[in-house]
Scaffold this motif. Structure first.
Motif, PDB file in Angstrom:
ATOM      1  N   LEU A  38      38.773   2.653  27.553  1.00  0.00           N
ATOM      2  CA  LEU A  38      39.544   1.699  26.730  1.00  0.00           C
ATOM      3  C   LEU A  38      39.059   1.730  25.281  1.00  0.00           C
ATOM      4  O   LEU A  38      39.879   1.737  24.354  1.00  0.00           O
ATOM      5  N   LEU A  39      37.756   1.757  25.100  1.00  0.00           N
ATOM      6  CA  LEU A  39      37.211   1.782  23.739  1.00  0.00           C
ATOM      7  C   LEU A  39      37.567   3.092  23.035  1.00  0.00           C
ATOM      8  O   LEU A  39      37.971   3.080  21.869  1.00  0.00           O
ATOM      9  N   ARG A  40      37.462   4.213  23.758  1.00  0.00           N
ATOM     10  CA  ARG A  40      37.829   5.511  23.164  1.00  0.00           C
ATOM     11  C   ARG A  40      39.319   5.559  22.811  1.00  0.00           C
ATOM     12  O   ARG A  40      39.702   6.085  21.768  1.00  0.00           O
ATOM     13  N   ALA A  41      40.154   5.003  23.680  1.00  0.00           N
ATOM     14  CA  ALA A  41      41.603   4.998  23.420  1.00  0.00           C
ATOM     15  C   ALA A  41      41.925   4.141  22.200  1.00  0.00           C
ATOM     16  O   ALA A  41      42.793   4.486  21.394  1.00  0.00           O
ATOM     17  N   GLU A  42      41.210   3.041  22.055  1.00  0.00           N
ATOM     18  CA  GLU A  42      41.426   2.161  20.892  1.00  0.00           C
ATOM     19  C   GLU A  42      41.049   2.893  19.612  1.00  0.00           C
ATOM     20  O   GLU A  42      41.776   2.836  18.618  1.00  0.00           O
ATOM     21  N   ARG A  49      41.286  -2.443  15.059  1.00  0.00           N
ATOM     22  CA  ARG A  49      40.197  -2.646  16.019  1.00  0.00           C
ATOM     23  C   ARG A  49      39.531  -1.305  16.330  1.00  0.00           C
ATOM     24  O   ARG A  49      38.316  -1.227  16.443  1.00  0.00           O
ATOM     25  N   GLY A  50      40.341  -0.242  16.444  1.00  0.00           N
ATOM     26  CA  GLY A  50      39.800   1.088  16.708  1.00  0.00           C
ATOM     27  C   GLY A  50      38.873   1.558  15.600  1.00  0.00           C
ATOM     28  O   GLY A  50      37.819   2.144  15.863  1.00  0.00           O
ATOM     29  N   LYS A  51      39.260   1.287  14.352  1.00  0.00           N
ATOM     30  CA  LYS A  51      38.412   1.667  13.215  1.00  0.00           C
ATOM     31  C   LYS A  51      37.100   0.888  13.245  1.00  0.00           C
ATOM     32  O   LYS A  51      36.033   1.433  12.952  1.00  0.00           O
ATOM     33  N   LEU A  52      37.191  -0.379  13.613  1.00  0.00           N
ATOM     34  CA  LEU A  52      36.001  -1.222  13.726  1.00  0.00           C
ATOM     35  C   LEU A  52      35.057  -0.680  14.804  1.00  0.00           C
ATOM     36  O   LEU A  52      33.853  -0.524  14.584  1.00  0.00           O
ATOM     37  N   ILE A  53      35.638  -0.364  15.975  1.00  0.00           N
ATOM     38  CA  ILE A  53      34.849   0.185  17.090  1.00  0.00           C
ATOM     39  C   ILE A  53      34.188   1.490  16.663  1.00  0.00           C
ATOM     40  O   ILE A  53      32.999   1.705  16.890  1.00  0.00           O
ATOM     41  N   ASN A  54      34.953   2.362  16.011  1.00  0.00           N
ATOM     42  CA  ASN A  54      34.425   3.654  15.581  1.00  0.00           C
ATOM     43  C   ASN A  54      33.259   3.482  14.617  1.00  0.00           C
ATOM     44  O   ASN A  54      32.305   4.258  14.639  1.00  0.00           O
ATOM     45  N   GLY A  55      33.328   2.454  13.787  1.00  0.00           N
ATOM     46  CA  GLY A  55      32.247   2.178  12.844  1.00  0.00           C
ATOM     47  C   GLY A  55      30.922   1.929  13.549  1.00  0.00           C
ATOM     48  O   GLY A  55      29.854   2.300  13.050  1.00  0.00           O
ATOM     49  N   PHE A  56      30.981   1.300  14.718  1.00  0.00           N
ATOM     50  CA  PHE A  56      29.759   1.053  15.493  1.00  0.00           C
ATOM     51  C   PHE A  56      29.345   2.301  16.276  1.00  0.00           C
ATOM     52  O   PHE A  56      28.203   2.728  16.226  1.00  0.00           O
ATOM     53  N   VAL A  57      30.314   2.874  16.998  1.00  0.00           N
ATOM     54  CA  VAL A  57      30.032   4.000  17.894  1.00  0.00           C
ATOM     55  C   VAL A  57      29.540   5.214  17.120  1.00  0.00           C
ATOM     56  O   VAL A  57      28.595   5.890  17.540  1.00  0.00           O
ATOM     57  N   SER A  58      30.151   5.494  15.974  1.00  0.00           N
ATOM     58  CA  SER A  58      29.787   6.685  15.205  1.00  0.00           C
ATOM     59  C   SER A  58      28.354   6.619  14.694  1.00  0.00           C
ATOM     60  O   SER A  58      27.750   7.637  14.396  1.00  0.00           O
ATOM     61  N   LYS A  59      27.806   5.411  14.599  1.00  0.00           N
ATOM     62  CA  LYS A  59      26.410   5.251  14.162  1.00  0.00           C
ATOM     63  C   LYS A  59      25.472   5.097  15.355  1.00  0.00           C
ATOM     64  O   LYS A  59      24.291   4.819  15.191  1.00  0.00           O
ATOM     65  N   LEU A  65      30.149  -7.598  21.555  1.00  0.00           N
ATOM     66  CA  LEU A  65      30.728  -8.158  22.764  1.00  0.00           C
ATOM     67  C   LEU A  65      32.164  -8.656  22.574  1.00  0.00           C
ATOM     68  O   LEU A  65      33.033  -8.382  23.392  1.00  0.00           O
ATOM     69  N   GLU A  66      32.398  -9.385  21.491  1.00  0.00           N
ATOM     70  CA  GLU A  66      33.736  -9.964  21.272  1.00  0.00           C
ATOM     71  C   GLU A  66      34.789  -8.856  21.186  1.00  0.00           C
ATOM     72  O   GLU A  66      35.902  -9.008  21.685  1.00  0.00           O
ATOM     73  N   ILE A  67      34.426  -7.754  20.542  1.00  0.00           N
ATOM     74  CA  ILE A  67      35.378  -6.647  20.372  1.00  0.00           C
ATOM     75  C   ILE A  67      35.654  -5.985  21.722  1.00  0.00           C
ATOM     76  O   ILE A  67      36.794  -5.642  22.033  1.00  0.00           O
ATOM     77  N   VAL A  68      34.603  -5.817  22.535  1.00  0.00           N
ATOM     78  CA  VAL A  68      34.785  -5.225  23.864  1.00  0.00           C
ATOM     79  C   VAL A  68      35.721  -6.098  24.697  1.00  0.00           C
ATOM     80  O   VAL A  68      36.672  -5.607  25.311  1.00  0.00           O
ATOM     81  N   VAL A  69      35.470  -7.404  24.698  1.00  0.00           N
ATOM     82  CA  VAL A  69      36.299  -8.325  25.500  1.00  0.00           C
ATOM     83  C   VAL A  69      37.731  -8.341  24.980  1.00  0.00           C
ATOM     84  O   VAL A  69      38.680  -8.283  25.770  1.00  0.00           O
ATOM     85  N   GLU A  70      37.912  -8.385  23.656  1.00  0.00           N
ATOM     86  CA  GLU A  70      39.269  -8.344  23.074  1.00  0.00           C
ATOM     87  C   GLU A  70      39.994  -7.061  23.497  1.00  0.00           C
ATOM     88  O   GLU A  70      41.189  -7.087  23.798  1.00  0.00           O
TER      89      GLU A  70
END
Length: 190
Positions: A38-42, A49-59, A65-70
């Protein structure tokens, strides 16, 4: 009303494979997601939200938690079927509490059951090392992943058991037997 089934289990318990088989066999009624997918697809969607997730994952950082639940709740809302299986969630007491808090505010999604695919640490280790796909499938990494899984487990079990939602399945049998038990349990709840 979306009916949510969570499948938890140790690394190597087979939870993802079990969920995939059940969803494939019941494609008209059931959809399956894993949290990582789900996170990779986002991220792949290019959404905010996908850009936000990538900002964390890429580092190499954990996604908050809130982003994962959303992301999970968003996927459930958009799911093409009313029965949704998510495997590998929750992995911590904080994840469990965050999902519970969000779902208490909603009347369109309910957790119907939390299914624990139970295997001994030795069986889990043998399976993970037997399927070794990469550098992270070694004894030290397995022991750490197992520790991370086991630390919050009793609290997660108690929380869902107190709500009458926990169902434990013996994961040390053939895939067919395990899948049959999980599917029968899901059918008994819908």
């Amino acid at each position: 009303m979306k009916k949510l089934f969570l499948i938890i289990g140790a690394p190597g318990s087979g939870k993802t494979t079990d969920a995939q088989i059940i969803a494939e066999r019941n494609a008209d009624e059931i959809v399956h997601y894993s949290t990582g997918d789900l996170l990779r697809a986002e991220v792949a969607s290019g959404s905010e939200r996908g850009k936000l997730i990538n900002g964390f994952v890429s580092k190499g950082n954990l996604v908050p938690l809130e982003i994962v639940v959303e992301t999970i709740v968003g996927a459930i809302e958009q799911a093409p079927r009313d029965i949704v299986i998510i495997d590998g969630y929750p992995r911590s007491v904080e994840q469990m509490e965050a999902l519970d808090k969000v779902l208490k505010t909603r009347d369109d999604v309910e957790i119907v059951s939390v299914i624990e695919v139970e295997v001994s640490e030795q069986v889990a280790c043998d399976r993970v090392l037997g399927r070794a796909r990469g550098d992270d499938d070694n004894v030290e990494v397995f022991k750490n992943r197992m520790k991370v899984y086991l630390e919050p487990l009793s609290q997660i079990q108690k929380f869902y058991d107190d709500l009458g939602l926990l169902q434990t399945i013996n994961g040390e049998r053939t895939i067919e037997e395990i899948v049959a038990d999980i599917q029968a349990h899901i059918e008994s709840k819908i």
